[in-house]
Design a protein around this motif. Structure first.
Motif, mmCIF file in Angstrom:
data_model
loop_
_atom_site.group_PDB
_atom_site.id
_atom_site.type_symbol
_atom_site.label_atom_id
_atom_site.label_comp_id
_atom_site.label_asym_id
_atom_site.label_seq_id
_atom_site.Cartn_x
_atom_site.Cartn_y
_atom_site.Cartn_z
ATOM 1 N N ARG A 7 -67.837 7.227 -19.469
ATOM 2 C CA ARG A 7 -68.656 7.667 -18.325
ATOM 3 C C ARG A 7 -70.049 8.122 -18.763
ATOM 4 O O ARG A 7 -70.505 9.207 -18.428
ATOM 5 N N THR A 8 -70.729 7.266 -19.490
ATOM 6 C CA THR A 8 -72.020 7.634 -20.070
ATOM 7 C C THR A 8 -73.123 6.715 -19.575
ATOM 8 O O THR A 8 -72.957 5.497 -19.534
ATOM 9 N N VAL A 9 -74.248 7.310 -19.168
ATOM 10 C CA VAL A 9 -75.426 6.561 -18.751
ATOM 11 C C VAL A 9 -76.291 6.313 -19.980
ATOM 12 O O VAL A 9 -76.590 7.252 -20.737
ATOM 13 N N PHE A 10 -76.706 5.092 -20.181
ATOM 14 C CA PHE A 10 -77.533 4.748 -21.344
ATOM 15 C C PHE A 10 -79.001 5.050 -21.052
ATOM 16 O O PHE A 10 -79.768 4.179 -20.655
ATOM 17 N N THR A 11 -79.365 6.298 -21.217
ATOM 18 C CA THR A 11 -80.765 6.682 -21.041
ATOM 19 C C THR A 11 -81.569 6.262 -22.269
ATOM 20 O O THR A 11 -81.013 6.006 -23.339
ATOM 21 N N ASP A 12 -82.882 6.241 -22.099
ATOM 22 C CA ASP A 12 -83.756 5.853 -23.204
ATOM 23 C C ASP A 12 -83.609 6.822 -24.375
ATOM 24 O O ASP A 12 -83.544 6.419 -25.532
ATOM 25 N N GLU A 13 -83.531 8.113 -24.070
ATOM 26 C CA GLU A 13 -83.418 9.122 -25.132
ATOM 27 C C GLU A 13 -82.088 8.995 -25.871
ATOM 28 O O GLU A 13 -82.036 9.113 -27.096
ATOM 29 N N LEU A 14 -81.008 8.760 -25.135
ATOM 30 C CA LEU A 14 -79.708 8.596 -25.788
ATOM 31 C C LEU A 14 -79.717 7.370 -26.693
ATOM 32 O O LEU A 14 -79.224 7.427 -27.831
ATOM 33 N N LEU A 15 -80.292 6.278 -26.234
ATOM 34 C CA LEU A 15 -80.311 5.051 -27.034
ATOM 35 C C LEU A 15 -81.148 5.220 -28.304
ATOM 36 O O LEU A 15 -80.841 4.615 -29.336
ATOM 37 N N ASP A 19 -84.922 12.849 -38.898
ATOM 38 C CA ASP A 19 -86.210 12.387 -39.432
ATOM 39 C C ASP A 19 -86.659 11.109 -38.726
ATOM 40 O O ASP A 19 -87.834 10.943 -38.403
ATOM 41 N N LYS A 20 -85.710 10.212 -38.495
ATOM 42 C CA LYS A 20 -86.044 8.956 -37.806
ATOM 43 C C LYS A 20 -86.514 9.217 -36.383
ATOM 44 O O LYS A 20 -87.458 8.589 -35.900
ATOM 45 N N LEU A 21 -85.871 10.161 -35.718
ATOM 46 C CA LEU A 21 -86.267 10.494 -34.348
ATOM 47 C C LEU A 21 -87.648 11.121 -34.318
ATOM 48 O O LEU A 21 -88.464 10.821 -33.436
ATOM 49 N N GLN A 22 -87.918 11.978 -35.286
ATOM 50 C CA GLN A 22 -89.218 12.637 -35.335
ATOM 51 C C GLN A 22 -90.328 11.634 -35.648
ATOM 52 O O GLN A 22 -91.430 11.726 -35.103
ATOM 53 N N ALA A 23 -90.025 10.670 -36.505
ATOM 54 C CA ALA A 23 -91.025 9.654 -36.873
ATOM 55 C C ALA A 23 -91.239 8.650 -35.750
ATOM 56 O O ALA A 23 -92.269 7.975 -35.694
ATOM 57 N N GLY A 24 -90.278 8.556 -34.843
ATOM 58 C CA GLY A 24 -90.353 7.590 -33.752
ATOM 59 C C GLY A 24 -89.472 6.387 -34.044
ATOM 60 O O GLY A 24 -89.643 5.743 -35.090
ATOM 61 N N ILE A 25 -88.562 6.090 -33.178
ATOM 62 C CA ILE A 25 -87.643 4.984 -33.381
ATOM 63 C C ILE A 25 -87.399 4.296 -32.046
ATOM 64 O O ILE A 25 -87.389 4.938 -30.997
ATOM 65 N N GLU A 26 -87.253 2.981 -32.096
ATOM 66 C CA GLU A 26 -86.977 2.215 -30.887
ATOM 67 C C GLU A 26 -85.558 2.511 -30.388
ATOM 68 O O GLU A 26 -84.665 2.780 -31.191
ATOM 69 N N PRO A 27 -85.336 2.454 -29.083
ATOM 70 C CA PRO A 27 -83.970 2.641 -28.576
ATOM 71 C C PRO A 27 -83.053 1.519 -29.069
ATOM 72 O O PRO A 27 -83.502 0.395 -29.307
ATOM 73 N N ALA A 28 -81.785 1.834 -29.230
ATOM 74 C CA ALA A 28 -80.807 0.791 -29.518
ATOM 75 C C ALA A 28 -80.794 -0.198 -28.358
ATOM 76 O O ALA A 28 -81.004 0.181 -27.201
ATOM 77 N N ARG A 31 -75.407 -11.104 -24.524
ATOM 78 C CA ARG A 31 -76.847 -10.814 -24.450
ATOM 79 C C ARG A 31 -77.176 -9.437 -24.985
ATOM 80 O O ARG A 31 -76.463 -8.461 -24.730
ATOM 81 N N LYS A 32 -78.288 -9.337 -25.688
ATOM 82 C CA LYS A 32 -78.801 -8.065 -26.192
ATOM 83 C C LYS A 32 -80.151 -7.820 -25.541
ATOM 84 O O LYS A 32 -81.079 -8.610 -25.701
ATOM 85 N N ILE A 33 -80.271 -6.713 -24.830
ATOM 86 C CA ILE A 33 -81.478 -6.464 -24.047
ATOM 87 C C ILE A 33 -81.999 -5.056 -24.303
ATOM 88 O O ILE A 33 -81.283 -4.178 -24.778
ATOM 89 N N HIS A 34 -83.294 -4.861 -24.007
ATOM 90 C CA HIS A 34 -83.869 -3.512 -23.951
ATOM 91 C C HIS A 34 -83.508 -2.964 -22.578
ATOM 92 O O HIS A 34 -83.977 -3.441 -21.549
ATOM 93 N N TYR A 35 -82.651 -1.968 -22.560
ATOM 94 C CA TYR A 35 -81.990 -1.537 -21.324
ATOM 95 C C TYR A 35 -82.848 -0.583 -20.516
ATOM 96 O O TYR A 35 -83.471 0.335 -21.059
ATOM 97 N N ILE A 36 -82.848 -0.818 -19.209
ATOM 98 C CA ILE A 36 -83.479 0.105 -18.264
ATOM 99 C C ILE A 36 -82.384 0.561 -17.302
ATOM 100 O O ILE A 36 -81.790 -0.268 -16.612
ATOM 101 N N PRO A 37 -82.045 1.854 -17.278
ATOM 102 C CA PRO A 37 -80.977 2.325 -16.389
ATOM 103 C C PRO A 37 -81.229 1.936 -14.941
ATOM 104 O O PRO A 37 -82.380 1.821 -14.504
#
Length: 336
Positions: free
Chosen positions: A179-187, A59-68, A298-304
């Motif tokens: 071995r995981t890439v932090f993509t926007d969708e995964l976050l 439900d949160k994903l469908q409503a729209g949620i910011e990446p971790a 540091r906590k950042i909005h991550y860009i792969p």
């Protein structure tokens, strides 16, 4: 004779009393404790499902949620490092690691597999009793987690969240996976599952890297200030391509020594990981580094790192498609 009879009667009465007491202890241990264990097993079985939590995350994903957000390294001058443990150790190793960390007044975050947390409640309780933070390492330590379907990701994350909570009354807020890439969708999926942060290490430490304090000094000399050091414990579980989305749910367990064939020399005994950690922490102290909790980084909005490349490729593909469309329209006009 009368006195002897009284002694016999007293001895028999005492023996009967002891038998009754032993029977009561047996009943206590095999009824009340047994019921507790059955309830605990039922709780864990329910925790493996986490259907409500998964539905809420969707439900949160469908409503729209910011990446971790992503926790990453500190700039130079911080004079500190953070240590994360990837995979839940068995209880004896956990106890030794805790002893070393306490000796150096250091801390670490233990990223645990949900299935191992279910199988090792006493290890989870020991970590929490000692004040160590637990992170979510997926249900089985699933490698290449960004390549799993969203349904797989939610099942792995939500089930682990619930199991750890059942076992420790603690809900993780930190995520990692092998071995995981932090993509926007995964976050976004990670955040929807109740995890606010993903931790990005810049150094990985494998068991057997150090053999002495001298080795540790040389190794520590190359650790950048402000690093996040990931210590590998668990063995990643690989996704099987032929399963079409199913996952191997075997727990990530420590490797056991292999049996040697007759005539072969046994392998030299390996250094205990707790000893290696002791040497490493000593070397870091000698450099003037303090071991901090990773939450202080540091906590950042991550860009792969490859985001710009992917964006460029998408832009070129769109341009090529547009050019092809123009050429088709031009060819049609010429034909008329």
């Amino acid at each position: 004779m009368g006195n002897l009879s009284y002694k016999k009667i007293a001895a028999i009465a005492l023996a009967v009393l002891l038998v009754i007491c032993a029977g009561l202890v047996y009943l206590r241990d095999h009824t009340s404790v047994g019921k507790h264990e059955l309830n605990e097993i039922a709780d864990v079985s329910a925790a493996y499902q986490a259907d409500e939590e998964i539905a809420e995350a969707k439900d949160k994903l469908q409503a729209g949620i910011e990446p971790a957000q992503v926790i990453t390294t500190l700039p130079e001058g911080a004079s500190c490092v953070a240590i994360v443990i990837d995979g839940l150790p068995d209880r004896p190793l956990t106890a030794r690691l805790i002893d070393v960390l306490e000796k150096h007044q250091a801390t670490a975050t233990f990223f645990v597999e949900g299935q191992n947390a279910a199988d090792q409640p006493e290890t989870i309780r020991l970590l929490r009793d000692k004040g160590f933070e637990l992170g979510n390492y997926t249900l089985v330590g699933l490698a290449d987690f960004d390549k799993a379907s969203q349904d797989e990701q939610l099942a792995e994350l939500c089930r682990t969240q619930k199991i750890v909570n059942v076992r420790s009354a603690f809900t993780p807020t930190l995520f990692r996976a092998p071995r995981t890439v932090f993509t926007d969708e995964l976050l976004k999926t990670v955040h929807a599952a109740g995890l606010s942060y993903a931790v990005k290490e810049n150094m990985r430490y494998k068991k057997g890297t150090l053999a002495s304090q001298e080795n540790a000094a040389a190794y520590a000399a190359n650790i950048p200030d402000g690093s996040i050091i990931a210590v590998e414990i668990g063995h990643p579980v690989e996704r099987k391509a032929e399963t079409k989305g199913d996952i191997d749910e075997r727990p990530a367990i420590d490797m056991k020594p292999t049996i040697h064939d007759d005539g072969q020399k046994p392998a030299a005994p390996t250094v205990d990981l707790a000893d290696e950690l002791d040497w490493l922490l000593t070397a870091l102290e000698n450099r003037g580094f303090k071991v901090m909790n990773v939450n202080g980084f540091r906590k950042i909005h991550y860009i792969p790192a490859n985001a710009a490349v992917l964006a460029g490729q998408a832009k070129e593909a769109a341009k090529a498609q547009a050019d092809a469309l123009v050429n088709q329209e031009g060819g049609a006009a010429d034909g008329q």
